[in-house]
Design a protein around this motif. Structure first.
Motif, PDB file in Angstrom:
ATOM      1  N   GLU A 195       0.834  -1.202   0.000  1.00 33.22           N
ATOM      2  CA  GLU A 195       0.000   0.000   0.000  1.00 33.22           C
ATOM      3  C   GLU A 195       0.871   1.256   0.000  1.00 33.22           C
ATOM      4  OE1 GLU A 195      -1.643   0.974   4.210  1.00 33.22           O
ATOM      5  OE2 GLU A 195      -1.858  -1.198   3.945  1.00 33.22           O
ATOM      6  N   LYS A 196       0.379   2.246  -0.699  1.00 37.32           N
ATOM      7  CA  LYS A 196       1.112   3.505  -0.834  1.00 37.32           C
ATOM      8  C   LYS A 196       1.057   4.298   0.468  1.00 37.32           C
ATOM      9  CE  LYS A 196       2.241   3.639  -5.327  1.00 37.32           C
ATOM     10  NZ  LYS A 196       3.602   3.877  -5.815  1.00 37.32           N
ATOM     11  N   ILE A 197       2.093   5.105   0.682  1.00 45.99           N
ATOM     12  CA  ILE A 197       2.122   5.984   1.854  1.00 45.99           C
ATOM     13  C   ILE A 197       1.119   7.124   1.650  1.00 45.99           C
ATOM     14  CG2 ILE A 197       3.569   7.664   3.104  1.00 45.99           C
ATOM     15  CD1 ILE A 197       5.958   5.831   2.475  1.00 45.99           C
ATOM     16  N   ASP A 198       0.385   7.432   2.693  1.00 40.40           N
ATOM     17  CA  ASP A 198      -0.551   8.554   2.648  1.00 40.40           C
ATOM     18  C   ASP A 198       0.258   9.851   2.704  1.00 40.40           C
ATOM     19  OD1 ASP A 198      -2.590  10.356   2.876  1.00 40.40           O
ATOM     20  OD2 ASP A 198      -3.153   9.801   4.929  1.00 40.40           O
ATOM     21  N   LEU A 199       0.167  10.653   1.657  1.00 46.39           N
ATOM     22  CA  LEU A 199       0.965  11.875   1.571  1.00 46.39           C
ATOM     23  C   LEU A 199       0.250  13.100   2.144  1.00 46.39           C
ATOM     24  CD1 LEU A 199       2.515  11.417  -1.992  1.00 46.39           C
ATOM     25  CD2 LEU A 199       3.340  10.596   0.217  1.00 46.39           C
ATOM     26  N   GLN A 200      -0.909  12.885   2.740  1.00 44.69           N
ATOM     27  CA  GLN A 200      -1.700  13.985   3.305  1.00 44.69           C
ATOM     28  C   GLN A 200      -0.928  14.859   4.299  1.00 44.69           C
ATOM     29  OE1 GLN A 200      -4.505  14.544   1.181  1.00 44.69           O
ATOM     30  NE2 GLN A 200      -5.388  15.120   3.161  1.00 44.69           N
ATOM     31  N   PRO A 201      -0.052  14.247   5.149  1.00 44.52           N
ATOM     32  CA  PRO A 201       0.640  15.087   6.145  1.00 44.52           C
ATOM     33  C   PRO A 201       1.554  16.146   5.532  1.00 44.52           C
ATOM     34  CG  PRO A 201       0.768  12.756   6.747  1.00 44.52           C
ATOM     35  CD  PRO A 201       0.236  12.821   5.351  1.00 44.52           C
ATOM     36  N   PHE A 202       1.970  15.947   4.270  1.00 46.51           N
ATOM     37  CA  PHE A 202       2.913  16.879   3.657  1.00 46.51           C
ATOM     38  C   PHE A 202       2.192  18.056   3.012  1.00 46.51           C
ATOM     39  CE2 PHE A 202       5.098  12.809   3.809  1.00 46.51           C
ATOM     40  CZ  PHE A 202       6.326  13.173   4.369  1.00 46.51           C
ATOM     41  N   GLU A 203       2.835  19.225   3.104  1.00 46.57           N
ATOM     42  CA  GLU A 203       2.226  20.440   2.541  1.00 46.57           C
ATOM     43  C   GLU A 203       2.390  20.496   1.028  1.00 46.57           C
ATOM     44  OE1 GLU A 203       3.047  24.018   5.230  1.00 46.57           O
ATOM     45  OE2 GLU A 203       4.256  22.429   6.125  1.00 46.57           O
ATOM     46  N   GLY A 204       3.380  19.772   0.501  1.00 47.70           N
ATOM     47  CA  GLY A 204       3.584  19.764  -0.944  1.00 47.70           C
ATOM     48  C   GLY A 204       4.091  18.414  -1.418  1.00 47.70           C
ATOM     49  N   VAL A 205       3.775  18.061  -2.655  1.00 51.59           N
ATOM     50  CA  VAL A 205       4.258  16.806  -3.254  1.00 51.59           C
ATOM     51  C   VAL A 205       4.897  17.136  -4.605  1.00 51.59           C
ATOM     52  CG1 VAL A 205       3.649  14.511  -4.121  1.00 51.59           C
ATOM     53  CG2 VAL A 205       2.478  15.437  -2.107  1.00 51.59           C
ATOM     54  N   LEU A 206       6.096  16.620  -4.815  1.00 52.77           N
ATOM     55  CA  LEU A 206       6.788  16.791  -6.090  1.00 52.77           C
ATOM     56  C   LEU A 206       6.942  15.427  -6.750  1.00 52.77           C
ATOM     57  CD1 LEU A 206       9.686  19.172  -4.931  1.00 52.77           C
ATOM     58  CD2 LEU A 206       7.692  19.828  -6.286  1.00 52.77           C
ATOM     59  N   HIS A 207       7.000  15.412  -8.063  1.00 53.40           N
ATOM     60  CA  HIS A 207       7.189  14.163  -8.790  1.00 53.40           C
ATOM     61  C   HIS A 207       8.425  14.283  -9.675  1.00 53.40           C
ATOM     62  CE1 HIS A 207       3.220  12.527  -7.679  1.00 53.40           C
ATOM     63  NE2 HIS A 207       2.838  13.799  -7.731  1.00 53.40           N
ATOM     64  N   CYS A 208       9.188  13.195  -9.772  1.00 54.92           N
ATOM     65  CA  CYS A 208      10.335  13.190 -10.666  1.00 54.92           C
ATOM     66  C   CYS A 208      10.585  11.773 -11.163  1.00 54.92           C
ATOM     67  CB  CYS A 208      11.587  13.741  -9.974  1.00 54.92           C
ATOM     68  SG  CYS A 208      12.241  12.687  -8.666  1.00 54.92           S
ATOM     69  N   SER A 209      11.385  11.673 -12.204  1.00 58.27           N
ATOM     70  CA  SER A 209      11.719  10.374 -12.789  1.00 58.27           C
ATOM     71  C   SER A 209      13.199  10.092 -12.559  1.00 58.27           C
ATOM     72  CB  SER A 209      11.414  10.409 -14.288  1.00 58.27           C
ATOM     73  OG  SER A 209      11.838   9.216 -14.895  1.00 58.27           O
ATOM     74  N   ASN A 210      13.491   8.884 -12.045  1.00 53.37           N
ATOM     75  CA  ASN A 210      14.885   8.542 -11.758  1.00 53.37           C
ATOM     76  C   ASN A 210      15.074   7.025 -11.795  1.00 53.37           C
ATOM     77  OD1 ASN A 210      17.505   9.875 -10.748  1.00 53.37           O
ATOM     78  ND2 ASN A 210      17.281   8.105  -9.398  1.00 53.37           N
ATOM     79  N   PRO A 211      15.436   6.455 -12.971  1.00 57.94           N
ATOM     80  CA  PRO A 211      15.641   5.010 -13.069  1.00 57.94           C
ATOM     81  C   PRO A 211      16.721   4.508 -12.108  1.00 57.94           C
ATOM     82  CG  PRO A 211      15.569   6.020 -15.245  1.00 57.94           C
ATOM     83  CD  PRO A 211      15.625   7.134 -14.255  1.00 57.94           C
ATOM     84  N   ALA A 212      16.661   3.228 -11.754  1.00 58.97           N
ATOM     85  CA  ALA A 212      17.643   2.618 -10.845  1.00 58.97           C
ATOM     86  C   ALA A 212      19.060   2.832 -11.362  1.00 58.97           C
ATOM     87  CB  ALA A 212      17.356   1.123 -10.708  1.00 58.97           C
ATOM     88  N   GLY A 213      19.993   3.106 -10.423  1.00 54.19           N
ATOM     89  CA  GLY A 213      21.402   3.253 -10.781  1.00 54.19           C
ATOM     90  C   GLY A 213      21.740   4.575 -11.432  1.00 54.19           C
ATOM     91  N   THR A 214      20.799   5.520 -11.410  1.00 55.65           N
ATOM     92  CA  THR A 214      21.056   6.820 -12.033  1.00 55.65           C
ATOM     93  C   THR A 214      20.750   7.963 -11.072  1.00 55.65           C
ATOM     94  OG1 THR A 214      18.814   7.194 -12.882  1.00 55.65           O
ATOM     95  CG2 THR A 214      20.285   5.879 -14.266  1.00 55.65           C
ATOM     96  N   ILE A 215      21.267   9.124 -11.442  1.00 57.19           N
ATOM     97  CA  ILE A 215      20.864  10.388 -10.814  1.00 57.19           C
ATOM     98  C   ILE A 215      20.497  11.299 -11.978  1.00 57.19           C
ATOM     99  CG2 ILE A 215      21.641  12.422  -9.536  1.00 57.19           C
ATOM    100  CD1 ILE A 215      23.535  10.598  -7.964  1.00 57.19           C
ATOM    101  N   THR A 216      19.215  11.561 -12.124  1.00 56.18           N
ATOM    102  CA  THR A 216      18.755  12.341 -13.280  1.00 56.18           C
ATOM    103  C   THR A 216      18.645  13.825 -12.943  1.00 56.18           C
ATOM    104  OG1 THR A 216      16.433  12.063 -12.672  1.00 56.18           O
ATOM    105  CG2 THR A 216      17.404  10.382 -14.147  1.00 56.18           C
ATOM    106  N   ALA A 217      18.641  14.629 -13.996  1.00 55.33           N
ATOM    107  CA  ALA A 217      18.405  16.066 -13.829  1.00 55.33           C
ATOM    108  C   ALA A 217      17.032  16.291 -13.203  1.00 55.33           C
ATOM    109  CB  ALA A 217      18.506  16.769 -15.177  1.00 55.33           C
ATOM    110  N   SER A 218      16.095  15.402 -13.480  1.00 52.66           N
ATOM    111  CA  SER A 218      14.749  15.477 -12.908  1.00 52.66           C
ATOM    112  C   SER A 218      14.793  15.334 -11.386  1.00 52.66           C
ATOM    113  CB  SER A 218      13.874  14.376 -13.519  1.00 52.66           C
ATOM    114  OG  SER A 218      12.609  14.316 -12.900  1.00 52.66           O
ATOM    115  N   LEU A 219      15.571  14.364 -10.899  1.00 57.47           N
ATOM    116  CA  LEU A 219      15.720  14.169  -9.447  1.00 57.47           C
ATOM    117  C   LEU A 219      16.433  15.364  -8.819  1.00 57.47           C
ATOM    118  CD1 LEU A 219      15.582  12.370  -6.873  1.00 57.47           C
ATOM    119  CD2 LEU A 219      17.797  11.429  -7.544  1.00 57.47           C
ATOM    120  N   ILE A 220      17.510  15.823  -9.456  1.00 60.58           N
ATOM    121  CA  ILE A 220      18.272  16.960  -8.925  1.00 60.58           C
ATOM    122  C   ILE A 220      17.381  18.194  -8.802  1.00 60.58           C
ATOM    123  CG2 ILE A 220      20.206  18.541  -9.352  1.00 60.58           C
ATOM    124  CD1 ILE A 220      21.622  16.155 -10.785  1.00 60.58           C
ATOM    125  N   SER A 221      16.575  18.435  -9.826  1.00 62.52           N
ATOM    126  CA  SER A 221      15.665  19.581  -9.805  1.00 62.52           C
ATOM    127  C   SER A 221      14.655  19.474  -8.663  1.00 62.52           C
ATOM    128  CB  SER A 221      14.934  19.674 -11.146  1.00 62.52           C
ATOM    129  OG  SER A 221      13.980  20.709 -11.121  1.00 62.52           O
TER     130      SER A 221
END
Length: 334
Positions: free
Chosen positions: A238-264
């Motif tokens: 089951e997914k974690i309930d993100l309600q407690p957080f004031e903001g949610v961000l999404h990014c893409s980062n395949p295994a074994g990598t550090i993407t510009a998306s994650l850094i941003s």
């Protein structure tokens, strides 16, 4: 040819002695035969930031620099107010300032004139700039943006790159780089409680679904959380309930990598006012490398160590150096 001035005063906090301080003192010595460096007291420094080094540490750093650059022409003193002795000293003829302390020096001269003393010659030393044009300052070093050498820990160009981990890093990254708090796998709260109790201020950054879930179960909302929906490479039921957080961000980062998306996403989260959860499509395991590089000094990064407990690493200059070295061994993906 003699020097223009006999005795110059220069004041400052001189926290985490850096190239900008060396630049200021070198310019001071070029202008005067003798210099008195008045260093902000611990009491005054604490008002500015609780992270400022103790007075003696700051003084020793100046004296260490002076040993090899000043030829006995620098003396240090403790500064306990905004002006120090400058308004009343008849034996000095100059004062050194940076652009933001110029008004202070003008006020000092007004006070000297009112007391019948000759105004001090004000020598304004321009700021030293870092490799991206920002001012080199102790504030930015404490904020985690630059090193004492005036180098950005992660440049704008490097933030836009995608990195792929090389095999030779696998073992190094498996070793905990921080304090390990032991506890059973079926009762994560035990290790987590010990880790949380050891924290003394600073951001709390939680990496990993189990780590985040455990903290939320303890009614602790981390300042920043990173989740990917998996634990030990298995999808969570089951997914974690993100309600407690004031903001949610999404990014893409395949295994074994550090993407510009994650850094941003990390960059955005660190500068957000409220609590933020970063939901990673892929894997968040390597995020701490970038978090440490971008986070303020004194931040607390916490993650689970399967079968052992919880690892807590406090961001400091040594950790930043290590993370920069590790990232430099990654391959840059075209």
């Amino acid at each position: 040819m003699g020097m223009r001035l006999k005795l110059c005063l220069v004041g400052g906090t001189f926290d985490r002695f850096h190239v900008g301080h060396a630049h200021l003192l070198a310019n001071t010595l070029a202008a005067t035969e003798l210099a008195e460096v008045w260093i902000t007291s611990d009491e005054m420094a604490r008002v500015k930031s609780p992270q400022i080094e103790p007075f003696e540490t700051r003084r020793e750093a100046i004296l260490s620099w002076a040993d090899s650059h000043a030829d006995g022409r620098i003396k240090t003193f403790e500064l306990n107010d905004s002006f120090g002795p400058a308004p009343i000293r008849p034996d000095c003829d100059g004062i050194i300032c940076t652009p933001e302390t110029l008004s202070n020096c003008n006020e000092i001269n007004s006070r000297r004139l009112a007391s019948g003393l000759t105004p001090l010659e004000i020598i304004e030393v321009p700021h030293l700039l870092d490799d991206e044009g920002g001012v080199v300052s102790s504030t930015r070093i404490r904020a985690g943006s630059i090193s004492r050498k005036g180098e950005t820990w992660l440049s704008s160009l490097d933030k836009a790159k995608n990195y792929v981990m090389t095999n030779n890093l696998d073992q190094e990254l498996k070793e905990p780089s921080g304090d390990l708090f032991s506890g059973p796998d079926d009762m994560h709260e035990i290790a987590m409680s010990s880790a949380i109790e050891s924290i003394d201020g600073g951001l709390l950054v939680a990496v990993g679904d189990v780590t985040v879930s455990t903290l939320l179960g303890m009614e602790i909302i981390p300042d920043i959380a990173f989740i990917d929906g998996y634990t030990k490479r298995k999808e969570l039921p089951e997914k974690i309930d993100l309600q407690p957080f004031e903001g949610v961000l999404h990014c893409s980062n395949p295994a074994g990598t550090i993407t510009a998306s994650l850094i941003s996403a990390i960059d955005t989260a660190l500068y957000s006012d409220g609590t933020v959860c970063v939901d990673v499509d892929g894997e968040e395991d390597l995020a701490p490398i970038i978090i440490h590089l971008l986070a303020p000094l004194g931040s607390n990064i916490i993650y689970g160590q399967p079968g052992e407990g919880v690892v807590l690493t406090r961001t400091d200059e040594f950790v930043k150096e290590r993370c920069r070295r590790i990232l430099s061994t990654f391959e840059v993906k075209k």
